[in-house]
Design an enzyme around this catalytic site. Structure first.
Site, PDB file in Angstrom:
ATOM      1  N   ARG A  65       2.770  10.375 -11.106  1.00 16.62           N
ATOM      2  CA  ARG A  65       1.807  11.380 -11.584  1.00 16.62           C
ATOM      3  C   ARG A  65       2.439  12.779 -11.581  1.00 16.62           C
ATOM      4  NH1 ARG A  65      -2.227   7.874  -9.266  1.00 16.62           N
ATOM      5  NH2 ARG A  65      -1.923   8.659  -7.144  1.00 16.62           N
ATOM      6  N   TRP A 104     -32.281  11.415  18.739  1.00  7.89           N
ATOM      7  CA  TRP A 104     -30.928  11.695  19.230  1.00  7.89           C
ATOM      8  C   TRP A 104     -30.036  10.539  18.786  1.00  7.89           C
ATOM      9  CZ3 TRP A 104     -28.972  15.982  21.552  1.00  7.89           C
ATOM     10  CH2 TRP A 104     -29.885  16.930  22.026  1.00  7.89           C
ATOM     11  N   GLU A 163       9.915  -5.652  -4.218  1.00  5.89           N
ATOM     12  CA  GLU A 163       8.942  -6.352  -3.372  1.00  5.89           C
ATOM     13  C   GLU A 163       9.364  -7.812  -3.259  1.00  5.89           C
ATOM     14  OE1 GLU A 163       6.353  -8.124  -1.212  1.00  5.89           O
ATOM     15  OE2 GLU A 163       6.290  -5.933  -1.347  1.00  5.89           O
ATOM     16  N   CYS A 213      -6.030  -6.401   4.724  1.00  2.00           N
ATOM     17  CA  CYS A 213      -7.220  -6.356   5.593  1.00  2.00           C
ATOM     18  C   CYS A 213      -8.312  -7.303   5.084  1.00  2.00           C
ATOM     19  CB  CYS A 213      -7.781  -4.938   5.643  1.00  2.00           C
ATOM     20  SG  CYS A 213      -6.566  -3.689   6.088  1.00  2.00           S
ATOM     21  N   ARG A 236     -24.497  13.730  25.575  1.00  4.42           N
ATOM     22  CA  ARG A 236     -25.354  14.418  26.560  1.00  4.42           C
ATOM     23  C   ARG A 236     -25.065  13.911  27.964  1.00  4.42           C
ATOM     24  NH1 ARG A 236     -31.569  14.547  24.727  1.00  4.42           N
ATOM     25  NH2 ARG A 236     -31.703  15.772  26.649  1.00  4.42           N
ATOM     26  N   ASN A 242      -2.026   4.052   2.845  1.00  4.31           N
ATOM     27  CA  ASN A 242      -2.341   4.691   1.568  1.00  4.31           C
ATOM     28  C   ASN A 242      -2.169   6.208   1.636  1.00  4.31           C
ATOM     29  OD1 ASN A 242      -3.360   2.810  -0.662  1.00  4.31           O
ATOM     30  ND2 ASN A 242      -4.307   1.962   1.150  1.00  4.31           N
ATOM     31  N   ALA A 271       0.803  -1.227   0.000  1.00  3.56           N
ATOM     32  CA  ALA A 271       0.000   0.000   0.000  1.00  3.56           C
ATOM     33  C   ALA A 271       0.833   1.273   0.000  1.00  3.56           C
ATOM     34  CB  ALA A 271      -0.953  -0.014   1.190  1.00  3.56           C
ATOM     35  N   ALA A 272       1.669   1.462   1.026  1.00  2.00           N
ATOM     36  CA  ALA A 272       2.407   2.727   1.133  1.00  2.00           C
ATOM     37  C   ALA A 272       3.416   2.883   0.005  1.00  2.00           C
ATOM     38  CB  ALA A 272       3.112   2.822   2.488  1.00  2.00           C
ATOM     39  N   VAL A 275      15.290  -6.519  -0.501  1.00  2.00           N
ATOM     40  CA  VAL A 275      16.380  -5.604  -0.153  1.00  2.00           C
ATOM     41  C   VAL A 275      17.027  -6.120   1.125  1.00  2.00           C
ATOM     42  CG1 VAL A 275      16.959  -3.246   0.553  1.00  2.00           C
ATOM     43  CG2 VAL A 275      15.351  -3.639  -1.327  1.00  2.00           C
TER      44      VAL A 275
END
Length: 462
Positions: free
Chosen positions: A28, A444, A41, A51, A452, A315, A17-18, A88
């Site tokens: 981009r 509510w 990877e 997930c 409350r 992400n 993801a990251a 790596v």
């Protein structure tokens, strides 16, 4: 001497993801003629949803490929040189290079970088117990792990499963195995499942799991994994009992995978995660960024660093890193610790601080718990939910919310997450203009009912 490169090179360590969000965002920002991007990877898959693994194992998601957001081929078509099954093995920060090994051929080579992204993720905690590496004992961190578990389930004739640990993964895997027809025992060293909740809320999860036929063993530490004559797992042992098992799933949690970073002398926090600034730059290094499960993040409520392994953060980190590495500017301000899960039809959600987090941060607080419903009580399908709220004594600042209930409960925590991020008080929370109609909510909203009551606890008004 080789000819100097005219374009910059961005090297990414980790292709989930990251890492790949960073690579894609940087691409981009700058085209291939300006910025070369190489990503490594070590697994077989890129850009996948870890997930989603419990739902694939349990059969809710039919096919593994549904969990893959973008294949290696798709990344390569976008001008990212993604090298799969390549690990790596060293970072040489002084020389600006990484050493990588092709896991198929064993060949190793150095690759130089101008800019580096570390996205090495997290590793499952595997305590050094006798038998922990026996066939039939599985972690579920990667798609490779998920595939290995599914293969074991297909080969195993017995139907007894033991899950070690009762956090998000443990609870979700217990449900997945029940869905597959297994007799499931969960061995948990905490007082109640879901240690991310306070024990009084964890008890509600405990009751629901037992309602599904799951055997919950709390306050129990696994001492060893017992194996049969064939070397395969046959039981899980605690101090005073043995639980027969044809398959064992470890859900004990994860730690940041920062072995390489530590060896390279990069700064780590108390939880062994990399420390970054708000631009996700590794502190003290102009051209190195880090994101995802290998970093620590700022908790906006307590003001302390935390390690939270979640795809949402990974992400966002990747987007921020890619923008900065690509010559733009973006920041990641921090988190409030929001998470949501489910066990069958029970929804479990939390954000902000638990009681012990508030105590650890030196905060004085009031706590309230209320019972409500997901819809107006007279509307068909209204389901019960319990909301617990913590507010700072004297000021009334919202500190945390936990919700356990049936359909319509879990995502209500997002109201609290926004309120926490904005630093709102419980009094301000009572005045929020939330959506109401009988099919969606009581007049509510349950979160406002709790607010409350919290106002009353803080200011003595009921």
């Amino acid at each position: 001497m080789s000819m100097s490169r005219t374009r910059e090179r961005l090297v990414v360590v980790g292709g989930d993801a990251a890492g790949m969000a960073a690579a894609s965002q940087a691409r981009r920002m700058k085209g291939p003629d300006e910025l070369e991007i190489i990503a490594f990877e070590r697994g077989h898959f890129s850009s996948y949803s870890a997930c989603g693994i419990p739902y694939w194992v349990g059969g809710d998601v039919a096919d593994r490929d549904q969990l893959i957001a973008r294949s290696p081929e798709e990344h390569r078509e976008r001008g990212i040189d993604l090298r799969m099954r390549t690990e790596v093995t060293a970072l040489d920060v002084a020389a600006g290079r990484v050493r990588a090994r092709d896991l198929e051929s064993g060949a190793e080579a150095w690759t130089s970088y101008d800019k580096l992204v570390i996205a090495t993720g997290a590793r499952p905690i595997r305590p050094p117990l006798p038998g922990i590496d026996a066939p039939g004992v599985h972690g579920v961190q990667t798609l490779d792990d998920g595939q290995a578990l599914i293969d074991t389930l297909a080969r195993t004739s017995g139907r007894r499963a033991v899950v070690v640990g009762a956090g998000y993964i443990g609870v979700e895997m217990a449900e997945a195995l029940v869905n597959r027809g297994y007799e499931v025992t969960v061995v948990n060293r905490g007082k109640e499942p879901m240690s991310t909740l306070d024990p009084d809320m964890g008890r509600l999860v405990h009751q629901a799991m037992e309602g599904l036929g799951i055997t919950m063993v709390n306050d129990a530490e696994v001492t060893k994994i017992l194996t049969g004559e064939d070397g395969r797992v046959r039981a899980v042992a605690t101090e005073d009992a043995e639980y027969p098992a044809d398959v064992v799933v470890l859900g004990i949690g994860v730690r940041p995978e920062t072995t390489l970073a530590q060896a390279a002398g990069l700064p780590l926090g108390d939880h062994e995660g990399l420390l970054t600034d708000q631009a996700m730059r590794v502190r003290g290094y102009e051209n190195i960024w880090a994101g995802g499960d290998c970093v620590e993040v700022l908790d906006l409520v307590s003001g302390r660093e935390r390690h939270i392994a979640l795809g949402t953060h990974a992400n966002k980190h990747g987007q921020v890193i890619g923008a900065n590495a690509g010559g733009g500017y973006a920041t990641f301000p921090g988190v409030v610790g929001t998470a949501v899960s489910k066990v069958c039809d029970l929804e479990i959600a939390r954000t902000g601080l638990r009681e012990k987090d508030a105590r650890r941060a030196g905060l004085q607080y009031e706590k309230v718990t209320i019972e409500s419903t997901s819809r107006s009580g007279y509307y068909p399908g209204a389901a019960p939910m319990t909301v617990k709220m913590l507010a700072e004594r004297r000021t009334g600042r919202l500190l945390g919310v936990q919700i356990v209930g049936r359909e319509g409960a879990g995502k209500r925590v997002d109201i609290a997450a926004v309120a926490l991020t904005a630093g709102m008080t419980v009094e301000q929370l009572t005045a929020l203009d939330l959506g109401y109609a009988p099919p969606f909510s009581p007049v509510w909203d349950p979160v406002q009912v709790a607010a409350r009551k919290a106002v009353g606890a803080v200011f003595g008004r009921r």
